[in-house]
Design a protein around this motif. Structure first.
Motif, PDB file in Angstrom:
ATOM      1  N   LYS A 226     -12.377 -35.780  85.272  1.00 25.74           N
ATOM      2  CA  LYS A 226     -12.025 -37.196  85.313  1.00 25.74           C
ATOM      3  C   LYS A 226     -13.275 -38.062  85.472  1.00 25.74           C
ATOM      4  O   LYS A 226     -13.430 -39.107  84.796  1.00 25.74           O
ATOM      5  N   ALA A 227     -14.192 -37.612  86.325  1.00 19.89           N
ATOM      6  CA  ALA A 227     -15.436 -38.349  86.517  1.00 19.89           C
ATOM      7  C   ALA A 227     -16.277 -38.333  85.242  1.00 19.89           C
ATOM      8  O   ALA A 227     -16.867 -39.352  84.851  1.00 19.89           O
ATOM      9  N   GLN A 230     -15.004 -40.829  82.757  1.00 17.70           N
ATOM     10  CA  GLN A 230     -15.416 -42.198  83.055  1.00 17.70           C
ATOM     11  C   GLN A 230     -16.888 -42.417  82.686  1.00 17.70           C
ATOM     12  O   GLN A 230     -17.261 -43.479  82.144  1.00 17.70           O
ATOM     13  N   ASN A 235     -18.712 -45.932  82.532  1.00 16.67           N
ATOM     14  CA  ASN A 235     -18.257 -46.330  83.872  1.00 16.67           C
ATOM     15  C   ASN A 235     -18.915 -45.431  84.929  1.00 16.67           C
ATOM     16  O   ASN A 235     -18.257 -44.636  85.615  1.00 16.67           O
ATOM     17  N   TYR A 236     -20.235 -45.553  85.063  1.00 13.42           N
ATOM     18  CA  TYR A 236     -20.986 -44.643  85.920  1.00 13.42           C
ATOM     19  C   TYR A 236     -20.656 -44.812  87.398  1.00 13.42           C
ATOM     20  O   TYR A 236     -20.567 -43.835  88.144  1.00 13.42           O
ATOM     21  N   HIS A 237     -20.487 -46.051  87.815  1.00 11.87           N
ATOM     22  CA  HIS A 237     -20.169 -46.286  89.231  1.00 11.87           C
ATOM     23  C   HIS A 237     -18.828 -45.653  89.597  1.00 11.87           C
ATOM     24  O   HIS A 237     -18.677 -45.062  90.670  1.00 11.87           O
ATOM     25  N   THR A 238     -17.865 -45.800  88.680  1.00 13.11           N
ATOM     26  CA  THR A 238     -16.557 -45.191  88.919  1.00 13.11           C
ATOM     27  C   THR A 238     -16.667 -43.664  88.970  1.00 13.11           C
ATOM     28  O   THR A 238     -16.075 -43.012  89.831  1.00 13.11           O
ATOM     29  N   ALA A 239     -17.452 -43.114  88.030  1.00 10.89           N
ATOM     30  CA  ALA A 239     -17.643 -41.662  87.968  1.00 10.89           C
ATOM     31  C   ALA A 239     -18.307 -41.153  89.241  1.00 10.89           C
ATOM     32  O   ALA A 239     -17.907 -40.127  89.814  1.00 10.89           O
ATOM     33  N   GLY A 241     -18.251 -42.522  92.197  1.00  5.40           N
ATOM     34  CA  GLY A 241     -17.290 -42.637  93.291  1.00  5.40           C
ATOM     35  C   GLY A 241     -16.302 -41.485  93.310  1.00  5.40           C
ATOM     36  O   GLY A 241     -15.908 -41.010  94.382  1.00  5.40           O
ATOM     37  N   ILE A 242     -15.941 -41.031  92.117  1.00 10.24           N
ATOM     38  CA  ILE A 242     -14.979 -39.917  92.044  1.00 10.24           C
ATOM     39  C   ILE A 242     -15.589 -38.627  92.575  1.00 10.24           C
ATOM     40  O   ILE A 242     -14.971 -37.905  93.370  1.00 10.24           O
TER      41      ILE A 242
END
Length: 267
Positions: A226-227, A230, A235-239, A241-242
């Motif tokens: 999932k990371a 992203q 979407n590196y920040h989201t990745a 965070g995951i």
């Protein structure tokens, strides 16, 4: 006169040798007793007594329990009885020798019983091992071979436990081959049925640890995927965070850290 003096000296020397042989025997120096008895001339009246002590000492040596296999132990006792067979009731040491013979006979009775039990146990079938254990239990605490019987019983009980636990280990490994979370969990639960203290418990715990790690990987892989999904879309920040949800003890932690470093550089 010279001949008579020589005979007197020989008789005195023979008596001294016999005394030495007796004392060495009493001190449990059986080899020394044999050496002394062998030096007594066969032309003297002490020779027959010296032979008694020699044969008795050889019997004692043969009868010693040196931790040898059952068959060797049985043969040693039979050999011991053979050495003293020539000591007749009219001999001074006969009564003491017979006390030894009685003890050897009791040991032979126990050992023969244990030999039969061991032969059955070596068949490797649970019923045969159970029979062997019951056969050995008959040897009571006041019997000469009780400690040996207890040792063999412990050994056979361990083997019986191993045979009973082995199907659980095989079943668990068979379940784990499909490598799904549910089957791995079932494999772990199956191996956990092997009680603590059993021979296969250590091997079972090794497999449990392996399958637990594999379960964590299968459970954590979707999070890592999932990371990555992203990150592929920028979407590196989201990745990041995951993947921060992976703790250091998790088997995917190092892989997650590597990806997180790459994504931070990309940002």
């Amino acid at each position: 006169y010279a001949y008579e003096e020589a005979q007197t000296l020989r008789s005195r020397w023979s008596a001294q040798l016999l005394t030495i042989a007796e004392k060495r025997f009493e001190g449990l120096d059986f080899s020394g007793a044999i050496t002394a008895a062998d030096k007594v001339p066969n032309t003297t009246k002490e020779w027959e007594s010296a032979q008694d002590f020699k044969n008795w000492a050889m019997a004692r040596l043969s009868a010693r329990d040196l931790g040898q296999p059952l068959a060797n132990r049985i043969w040693g006792l039979m050999e011991a009885k053979g050495y003293v067979h020539s000591i007749t009731p009219d001999r001074p040491v006969y009564g003491m020798v017979q006390t030894d013979v009685q003890g050897w006979n009791e040991q032979l009775s126990d050992l023969t019983q244990l030999q039969v039990a061991q032969t059955m146990a070596e068949l490797g079938h649970p019923l045969a091992i159970t029979w062997a254990i019951e056969k050995a239990k008959v040897i009571s605490t006041n019997r000469p071979e009780h400690s040996r019987s207890r040792s063999l019983i412990g050994q056979w009980q361990g083997e019986l436990q191993r045979l009973r636990d082995l199907p659980l280990l095989w079943r668990a490994r068979e379940l784990a081959q499909t490598n799904t979370i549910s089957t791995l969990q079932e494999a772990i639960a199956t191996d956990q049925k092997i009680p603590r203290g059993h021979q296969l418990r250590v091997e079972a715990q090794t497999w449990i640890a392996h399958w637990h790690r594999q379960t964590q990987i299968l459970e954590g892989q979707p999070t890592l995927d999932k990371a990555s999904y992203q990150a592929e879309r920028g979407n590196y920040h989201t990745a990041i965070g995951i993947v921060q949800s992976f703790i250091p003890s998790h088997p995917l932690y190092n892989r997650a850290q590597t990806k997180m470093t790459q994504w931070r550089v990309a940002v």
